[in-house]
Design an enzyme around this catalytic site. Sequence first.
Site, PDB file in Angstrom:
ATOM      1  N   GLY A  10      38.387  49.346  37.479  1.00 47.99           N
ATOM      2  CA  GLY A  10      38.962  48.791  38.434  1.00 47.99           C
ATOM      3  C   GLY A  10      39.452  49.901  39.316  1.00 47.99           C
ATOM      4  O   GLY A  10      40.127  50.795  39.117  1.00 47.99           O
ATOM      5  N   SER A  11      39.044  49.809  40.854  1.00 47.43           N
ATOM      6  CA  SER A  11      39.437  50.539  41.883  1.00 47.43           C
ATOM      7  C   SER A  11      39.895  50.056  43.022  1.00 47.43           C
ATOM      8  O   SER A  11      39.679  50.236  44.107  1.00 47.43           O
ATOM      9  CB  SER A  11      38.019  51.255  42.163  1.00 47.43           C
ATOM     10  OG  SER A  11      37.293  51.871  41.071  1.00 47.43           O
ATOM     11  N   ASP A  34      33.900  50.168  39.502  1.00 49.12           N
ATOM     12  CA  ASP A  34      34.282  48.757  40.136  1.00 49.12           C
ATOM     13  C   ASP A  34      32.992  47.647  40.153  1.00 49.12           C
ATOM     14  O   ASP A  34      31.838  48.328  40.466  1.00 49.12           O
ATOM     15  CB  ASP A  34      35.209  48.615  41.463  1.00 49.12           C
ATOM     16  CG  ASP A  34      36.087  47.500  41.666  1.00 49.12           C
ATOM     17  OD1 ASP A  34      37.372  48.009  41.436  1.00 49.12           O
ATOM     18  OD2 ASP A  34      35.586  46.639  41.880  1.00 49.12           O
ATOM     19  N   ARG A  83      47.136  37.139  40.618  1.00 50.94           N
ATOM     20  CA  ARG A  83      47.366  35.540  41.026  1.00 50.94           C
ATOM     21  C   ARG A  83      47.411  35.213  42.313  1.00 50.94           C
ATOM     22  O   ARG A  83      48.269  36.121  43.018  1.00 50.94           O
ATOM     23  CB  ARG A  83      48.519  35.176  40.349  1.00 50.94           C
ATOM     24  CG  ARG A  83      48.901  33.810  40.050  1.00 50.94           C
ATOM     25  CD  ARG A  83      49.936  33.476  38.989  1.00 50.94           C
ATOM     26  NE  ARG A  83      50.599  32.299  39.310  1.00 50.94           N
ATOM     27  CZ  ARG A  83      51.706  31.773  38.660  1.00 50.94           C
ATOM     28  NH1 ARG A  83      52.002  32.320  37.616  1.00 50.94           N
ATOM     29  NH2 ARG A  83      52.059  30.778  39.189  1.00 50.94           N
ATOM     30  N   ASN A  96      40.726  36.822  33.613  1.00 51.39           N
ATOM     31  CA  ASN A  96      40.849  38.238  33.270  1.00 51.39           C
ATOM     32  C   ASN A  96      40.311  38.291  32.029  1.00 51.39           C
ATOM     33  O   ASN A  96      40.199  39.552  31.410  1.00 51.39           O
ATOM     34  CB  ASN A  96      42.282  38.549  33.684  1.00 51.39           C
ATOM     35  CG  ASN A  96      42.557  38.939  35.168  1.00 51.39           C
ATOM     36  OD1 ASN A  96      41.721  38.812  36.252  1.00 51.39           O
ATOM     37  ND2 ASN A  96      43.787  39.033  35.490  1.00 51.39           N
ATOM     38  N   ASN A 121      47.103  42.078  34.110  1.00 50.72           N
ATOM     39  CA  ASN A 121      48.047  41.137  33.827  1.00 50.72           C
ATOM     40  C   ASN A 121      47.313  39.640  33.411  1.00 50.72           C
ATOM     41  O   ASN A 121      46.072  39.842  33.644  1.00 50.72           O
ATOM     42  CB  ASN A 121      48.854  40.561  34.912  1.00 50.72           C
ATOM     43  CG  ASN A 121      49.937  41.468  34.941  1.00 50.72           C
ATOM     44  OD1 ASN A 121      50.849  41.814  33.959  1.00 50.72           O
ATOM     45  ND2 ASN A 121      50.589  41.584  36.038  1.00 50.72           N
ATOM     46  N   HIS A 176      55.945  42.070  29.128  1.00 51.77           N
ATOM     47  CA  HIS A 176      56.112  42.269  30.486  1.00 51.77           C
ATOM     48  C   HIS A 176      56.302  41.116  31.116  1.00 51.77           C
ATOM     49  O   HIS A 176      55.231  40.144  30.990  1.00 51.77           O
ATOM     50  CB  HIS A 176      54.794  42.987  30.960  1.00 51.77           C
ATOM     51  CG  HIS A 176      54.762  43.366  32.534  1.00 51.77           C
ATOM     52  ND1 HIS A 176      55.921  44.365  32.926  1.00 51.77           N
ATOM     53  CD2 HIS A 176      53.952  43.270  33.581  1.00 51.77           C
ATOM     54  CE1 HIS A 176      55.937  44.284  34.016  1.00 51.77           C
ATOM     55  NE2 HIS A 176      54.419  43.697  34.610  1.00 51.77           N
TER      56      HIS A 176
HETATM   57  O1  TXD Z   1      53.024  46.583  34.889  1.00 53.16           O
HETATM   58  C1  TXD Z   1      52.073  46.149  35.044  1.00 53.16           C
HETATM   59  N1  TXD Z   1      51.041  46.047  33.952  1.00 53.16           N
HETATM   60  C2  TXD Z   1      51.412  45.714  36.399  1.00 53.16           C
HETATM   61  C3  TXD Z   1      50.267  44.998  36.282  1.00 53.16           C
HETATM   62  C4  TXD Z   1      52.026  46.101  37.401  1.00 53.16           C
HETATM   63  C5  TXD Z   1      51.498  45.716  38.807  1.00 53.16           C
HETATM   64  C6  TXD Z   1      50.208  45.030  38.756  1.00 53.16           C
HETATM   65  N2  TXD Z   1      49.639  44.493  37.529  1.00 53.16           N
HETATM   66  C7  TXD Z   1      48.245  44.036  37.428  1.00 53.16           C
HETATM   67  O2  TXD Z   1      47.329  45.252  37.684  1.00 53.16           O
HETATM   68  C8  TXD Z   1      47.702  42.915  38.507  1.00 53.16           C
HETATM   69  O3  TXD Z   1      48.402  41.884  38.314  1.00 53.16           O
HETATM   70  C9  TXD Z   1      46.530  43.250  38.161  1.00 53.16           C
HETATM   71  O4  TXD Z   1      45.814  42.211  37.223  1.00 53.16           O
HETATM   72  C10 TXD Z   1      45.888  44.582  38.054  1.00 53.16           C
HETATM   73  C11 TXD Z   1      45.499  45.426  38.901  1.00 53.16           C
HETATM   74  O5  TXD Z   1      46.135  45.310  40.406  1.00 53.16           O
HETATM   75  P1  TXD Z   1      45.661  45.950  41.866  1.00 53.16           P
HETATM   76  O6  TXD Z   1      46.804  45.854  42.757  1.00 53.16           O
HETATM   77  O7  TXD Z   1      45.177  47.150  41.664  1.00 53.16           O
HETATM   78  O8  TXD Z   1      44.486  44.703  41.883  1.00 53.16           O
HETATM   79  P2  TXD Z   1      43.360  44.654  43.009  1.00 53.16           P
HETATM   80  O9  TXD Z   1      43.777  45.742  44.139  1.00 53.16           O
HETATM   81  O10 TXD Z   1      42.911  43.562  43.328  1.00 53.16           O
HETATM   82  O11 TXD Z   1      42.217  45.648  42.012  1.00 53.16           O
HETATM   83  C12 TXD Z   1      41.515  44.966  41.050  1.00 53.16           C
HETATM   84  C13 TXD Z   1      39.844  45.350  41.075  1.00 53.16           C
HETATM   85  C14 TXD Z   1      39.373  45.079  42.498  1.00 53.16           C
HETATM   86  O12 TXD Z   1      38.830  46.098  43.216  1.00 53.16           O
HETATM   87  C15 TXD Z   1      38.202  44.086  41.756  1.00 53.16           C
HETATM   88  O13 TXD Z   1      37.075  44.312  42.608  1.00 53.16           O
HETATM   89  C16 TXD Z   1      37.968  44.667  40.456  1.00 53.16           C
HETATM   90  O14 TXD Z   1      39.445  44.697  40.017  1.00 53.16           O
HETATM   91  N3  TXD Z   1      37.256  43.905  39.506  1.00 53.16           N
HETATM   92  C17 TXD Z   1      36.519  44.518  38.393  1.00 53.16           C
HETATM   93  N4  TXD Z   1      36.048  45.569  38.144  1.00 53.16           N
HETATM   94  C18 TXD Z   1      35.398  45.544  37.157  1.00 53.16           C
HETATM   95  N5  TXD Z   1      34.746  44.697  36.463  1.00 53.16           N
HETATM   96  C19 TXD Z   1      35.239  43.359  36.678  1.00 53.16           C
HETATM   97  N6  TXD Z   1      34.796  42.590  35.900  1.00 53.16           N
HETATM   98  C20 TXD Z   1      36.217  43.277  37.817  1.00 53.16           C
HETATM   99  N7  TXD Z   1      36.761  42.194  38.529  1.00 53.16           N
HETATM  100  C21 TXD Z   1      37.532  42.616  39.313  1.00 53.16           C
END
Ligand code: TXD
Length: 319
Positions: A10-11, A34, A83, A96, A121, A176
């Site tokens: 995840g980037s 990603d 979300r 997810n 999440n 959380h």
């Molecule tokens: O305390 C905590 N655990 C958290 C959790 C605090 C803040 C945010 N939290 C969660 O982290 C948030 O609800 C998200 O589920 C994750 C990632 O947050 P981020 O802000 O980095 O989300 P982005 O910018 O949408 O990045 C998610 C990336 C995006 O580049 C997608 O292209 C990629 O995930 N993605 C994937 N990568 C690989 N494989 C698959 N299948 C895939 N699907 C989406």
Amino acid sequence: MARNKIALIGSGMIGGTLAHLAGLKELGDIVLFDIADGIPQGKGLDIAQSSPVEGFNANLTGASDYSAIEGADVCIVTAGVARKPGMSRDDLLGINLKVMEQVGAGIKKYAPNAFVICITNPLDAMVWALQKFSGLPKNMVVGMAGVLDSSRFRLFLSQEFNVSVQDVTAFVLGGHGDTMVPLARYSTVGGIPLTDLVKMGWVTKERLEEIIQRTRDGGAEIVGLLKTGSAYYAPAASAIEMAESFLKDKKRVLPCAAHLTGQYGVKDMYVGVPTIIGAGGVERIIEVEFNKAEQDAFEKSVAAVAGLCEACITIAPSL
Ligand code: TXD
């Protein structure tokens, strides 16, 4: 000695920040992964181009093929979707969960010896599912939430008391989310428990309750301000602290979503508890005594996590 290898699965916003921090701290070589082709490559190149200015040595590469994570020492997982308006919690969970299935398979095949930190999440359910999908040892798969929630609590307390953040320790347990359990008795300023600070007149019970509520709502407060996404600087810093404790065998005492096998009366679930993180992954789970109110709050939190895990099993019965 060869450098450690850190795979960021995840980037997006957190993934990019993780890569930047891991580079600045020279934790090792970094692979950004990603499904959005170009994003991990672009972010990797951009951060690498900052290394001559910052003076750090690390190779940064981007990939959309799991073979790139081969042999990683640490995998930090942020893959998935956040979300969006109109989506239910179950929609997010379903999407997810499928992502965790893919990520778990990739880690199992290419990085079975890694220490895995899940951030996606809904955290407590996703880390639970990721451990099962990957089949990695339970002490090597943890969820990041408690370090972040505690850090938010520490910041708000330091601002309230006008003391350094360094002198405030905080203790946040449970899942959380809305049901997290910040424990005033075990949170301190310079070693003095918050409950004593109430007696000393530093803060009223009511004001402390407000700070605790702000901590619980910490994620929502940021989402409300940013509007287009959720927090990423503090979540990334928190996961890096966990990765560093593993890589350097620091044995830090950190609250993490850890697999419980009866501790706190919980079995086969991931819930936020104080742990010791070292070269052996989760080396120890610390069990503290609760009073009645704390026990009730913890049980409520565990019930919320159990509900999420049940929803996962409905979608993926193999779990
Ligand atoms: O305390 C905590 N655990 C958290 C959790 C605090 C803040 C945010 N939290 C969660 O982290 C948030 O609800 C998200 O589920 C994750 C990632 O947050 P981020 O802000 O980095 O989300 P982005 O910018 O949408 O990045 C998610 C990336 C995006 O580049 C997608 O292209 C990629 O995930 N993605 C994937 N990568 C690989 N494989 C698959 N299948 C895939 N699907 C989406």
